[in-house]
Design a protein around this motif. Structure first.
Motif, PDB file in Angstrom:
ATOM      1  N   LEU A 193      63.270 -52.101   3.942  1.00 23.12           N
ATOM      2  CA  LEU A 193      63.292 -51.424   5.235  1.00 23.12           C
ATOM      3  C   LEU A 193      62.268 -52.028   6.186  1.00 23.12           C
ATOM      4  O   LEU A 193      62.523 -52.173   7.378  1.00 23.12           O
ATOM      5  N   ARG A 194      61.109 -52.385   5.636  1.00 21.71           N
ATOM      6  CA  ARG A 194      60.008 -52.873   6.474  1.00 21.71           C
ATOM      7  C   ARG A 194      60.239 -54.292   6.991  1.00 21.71           C
ATOM      8  O   ARG A 194      60.102 -54.572   8.176  1.00 21.71           O
ATOM      9  N   ASP A 195      60.580 -55.211   6.080  1.00 22.27           N
ATOM     10  CA  ASP A 195      60.705 -56.607   6.526  1.00 22.27           C
ATOM     11  C   ASP A 195      61.843 -57.383   5.879  1.00 22.27           C
ATOM     12  O   ASP A 195      61.927 -58.601   6.036  1.00 22.27           O
ATOM     13  N   GLY A 196      62.700 -56.704   5.142  1.00 25.41           N
ATOM     14  CA  GLY A 196      63.868 -57.377   4.582  1.00 25.41           C
ATOM     15  C   GLY A 196      63.621 -58.140   3.303  1.00 25.41           C
ATOM     16  O   GLY A 196      64.500 -58.836   2.807  1.00 25.41           O
ATOM     17  N   ARG A 199      65.821 -52.483  19.412  1.00 24.55           N
ATOM     18  CA  ARG A 199      65.100 -51.379  20.045  1.00 24.55           C
ATOM     19  C   ARG A 199      65.940 -50.103  20.080  1.00 24.55           C
ATOM     20  O   ARG A 199      65.955 -49.367  21.059  1.00 24.55           O
ATOM     21  N   LYS A 200      66.651 -49.817  18.987  1.00 25.52           N
ATOM     22  CA  LYS A 200      67.505 -48.635  18.953  1.00 25.52           C
ATOM     23  C   LYS A 200      66.699 -47.361  18.707  1.00 25.52           C
ATOM     24  O   LYS A 200      67.002 -46.316  19.275  1.00 25.52           O
ATOM     25  N   ILE A 201      65.714 -47.432  17.853  1.00 25.45           N
ATOM     26  CA  ILE A 201      64.864 -46.282  17.612  1.00 25.45           C
ATOM     27  C   ILE A 201      63.416 -46.729  17.676  1.00 25.45           C
ATOM     28  O   ILE A 201      63.112 -47.919  17.568  1.00 25.45           O
ATOM     29  N   ARG A 202      62.516 -45.774  17.855  1.00 26.10           N
ATOM     30  CA  ARG A 202      61.097 -46.107  17.915  1.00 26.10           C
ATOM     31  C   ARG A 202      60.614 -46.549  16.538  1.00 26.10           C
ATOM     32  O   ARG A 202      61.288 -46.281  15.528  1.00 26.10           O
ATOM     33  N   PRO A 203      59.472 -47.221  16.443  1.00 27.47           N
ATOM     34  CA  PRO A 203      58.919 -47.575  15.125  1.00 27.47           C
ATOM     35  C   PRO A 203      58.727 -46.327  14.278  1.00 27.47           C
ATOM     36  O   PRO A 203      58.402 -45.254  14.789  1.00 27.47           O
ATOM     37  N   LEU A 222      71.759 -50.973   2.111  1.00 25.47           N
ATOM     38  CA  LEU A 222      70.972 -49.799   2.496  1.00 25.47           C
ATOM     39  C   LEU A 222      71.441 -49.204   3.819  1.00 25.47           C
ATOM     40  O   LEU A 222      70.672 -48.533   4.512  1.00 25.47           O
ATOM     41  N   ASP A 223      72.699 -49.428   4.163  1.00 30.78           N
ATOM     42  CA  ASP A 223      73.211 -48.904   5.427  1.00 30.78           C
ATOM     43  C   ASP A 223      73.100 -47.382   5.499  1.00 30.78           C
ATOM     44  O   ASP A 223      72.798 -46.828   6.565  1.00 30.78           O
ATOM     45  N   ASP A 224      73.352 -46.711   4.375  1.00 30.08           N
ATOM     46  CA  ASP A 224      73.266 -45.250   4.370  1.00 30.08           C
ATOM     47  C   ASP A 224      71.823 -44.779   4.541  1.00 30.08           C
ATOM     48  O   ASP A 224      71.567 -43.714   5.103  1.00 30.08           O
ATOM     49  N   VAL A 225      70.885 -45.583   4.059  1.00 31.96           N
ATOM     50  CA  VAL A 225      69.470 -45.237   4.209  1.00 31.96           C
ATOM     51  C   VAL A 225      69.032 -45.417   5.653  1.00 31.96           C
ATOM     52  O   VAL A 225      68.398 -44.531   6.244  1.00 31.96           O
ATOM     53  N   THR A 226      69.350 -46.563   6.258  1.00 33.61           N
ATOM     54  CA  THR A 226      68.966 -46.786   7.654  1.00 33.61           C
ATOM     55  C   THR A 226      69.693 -45.822   8.583  1.00 33.61           C
ATOM     56  O   THR A 226      69.118 -45.366   9.585  1.00 33.61           O
ATOM     57  N   GLY A 227      70.924 -45.482   8.259  1.00 34.89           N
ATOM     58  CA  GLY A 227      71.657 -44.501   9.056  1.00 34.89           C
ATOM     59  C   GLY A 227      70.990 -43.132   8.988  1.00 34.89           C
ATOM     60  O   GLY A 227      70.902 -42.422   9.996  1.00 34.89           O
ATOM     61  N   CYS A 286      67.228 -39.097  11.701  1.00 29.55           N
ATOM     62  CA  CYS A 286      65.999 -38.306  11.583  1.00 29.55           C
ATOM     63  C   CYS A 286      64.999 -38.580  12.704  1.00 29.55           C
ATOM     64  O   CYS A 286      64.310 -37.658  13.155  1.00 29.55           O
ATOM     65  N   VAL A 287      64.890 -39.835  13.102  1.00 33.02           N
ATOM     66  CA  VAL A 287      63.859 -40.238  14.068  1.00 33.02           C
ATOM     67  C   VAL A 287      64.458 -40.261  15.468  1.00 33.02           C
ATOM     68  O   VAL A 287      65.496 -40.882  15.688  1.00 33.02           O
ATOM     69  N   PRO A 288      63.839 -39.567  16.414  1.00 36.99           N
ATOM     70  CA  PRO A 288      64.367 -39.512  17.776  1.00 36.99           C
ATOM     71  C   PRO A 288      64.376 -40.886  18.436  1.00 36.99           C
ATOM     72  O   PRO A 288      63.539 -41.736  18.160  1.00 36.99           O
TER      73      PRO A 288
END
Length: 249
Positions: A63-66, A92-96, A235-240, A245-247
């Motif tokens: 998740l962090r750097d692939g 830039r879809k979601i904030r860090p 990990l598509d389900d994880v990133t989704g 969760c994150v605004p």
């Protein structure tokens, strides 16, 4: 007399303006308070929990750097970093987000409690190939997390990330794992109630067999399960889940 009335009118007008300004500020403060009570304090923390060897740190690195370090990473300390998800860099879809990897060792697991006030979501990682031999330990750890959240004001959603789906037939499905966990948690709930542990056993709907659906209905804690593979970067389900969760910015 005319000057007096004119002066009185000015003072009354100023009083009306002051009163309106006061009530406007009061209304804004009340709206802010209501919003705070509904959404809770802001935060971008995503917790990675689960037993030892499930693949939490490998997912954290992906998740962090692939990277994945050949899937052989073991962590014995809490690791935390605010970062843009590797899959999101440039978009830039979601904030860090702040990823927090909590070791699965029994002496370290409780450290997740310090992070829950700012937590937006919890990724509970499970080794889907070794699930049956670990199901009791998994249920006990998840039970601790659920009872902790049930007593808290903020109740972030939980994703059961059933890792190692790349092992094919050796890996149990996410649906099978979810149903077996429900049975294990029901046994824990019944046992702890019989031992007199009181309200700590009240999760789900009292008098009904425990289920994730009942948990969401009664305590507002949503739990979903998905099959993933850290080794194959599936990990598509994880990133989704994290995106939900994150605004957004």
């Amino acid at each position: 007399m005319e000057q007096f009335l004119d002066g009185l009118g000015v003072h009354l007008g100023e009083a009306r303006i002051s009163t309106l300004a006061f009530f406007l500020v009061l209304i804004l403060l009340l709206l802010g308070l209501i919003q705070y009570l509904i959404t809770g304090p802001k935060g971008t923390t995503i917790l990675l929990l689960g037993p030892m060897g499930a693949g939490k740190t490998t997912i954290y690195l992906q998740l962090r750097d692939g990277t994945k370090h050949n899937g052989t990473v073991t962590s014995m300390q809490v690791t935390s970093e605010s970062c843009q998800l590797a899959s999101e860099k440039g978009g830039r879809k979601i904030r860090p987000v702040t990823l927090v990897d909590i070791p699965g060792h029994p002496r370290m697991r409780h450290r997740f409690e310090a992070h829950t006030p700012a937590t937006r979501g919890i990724i509970f990682v499970i080794d889907s190939a070794e699930f049956l031999s670990q199901k009791t330990d998994i249920a006990e750890q998840l039970y601790e997390v659920i009872t902790n959240l049930a007593a808290a004001r903020r109740k972030p959603p939980i994703l059961l990330a059933c890792n190692k789906s790349d092992l094919g037939a050796k890996a149990h499905t996410s649906d099978f794992i979810r149903k077996r966990i429900e049975k294990e948690v029901e046994q824990l709930r019944t046992t702890r109630r019989s031992l007199g542990e009181g309200q700590q056993g009240v999760i789900g709907i009292e008098g009904e067999v425990f289920s994730m659906a009942a948990l969401e209905k009664a305590q507002g804690i949503k739990v979903t399960a998905e099959s993933v593979s850290a080794l194959d970067a599936d990990l598509d389900d994880v990133t989704g889940f994290i995106r939900r969760c994150v605004p957004r910015r």
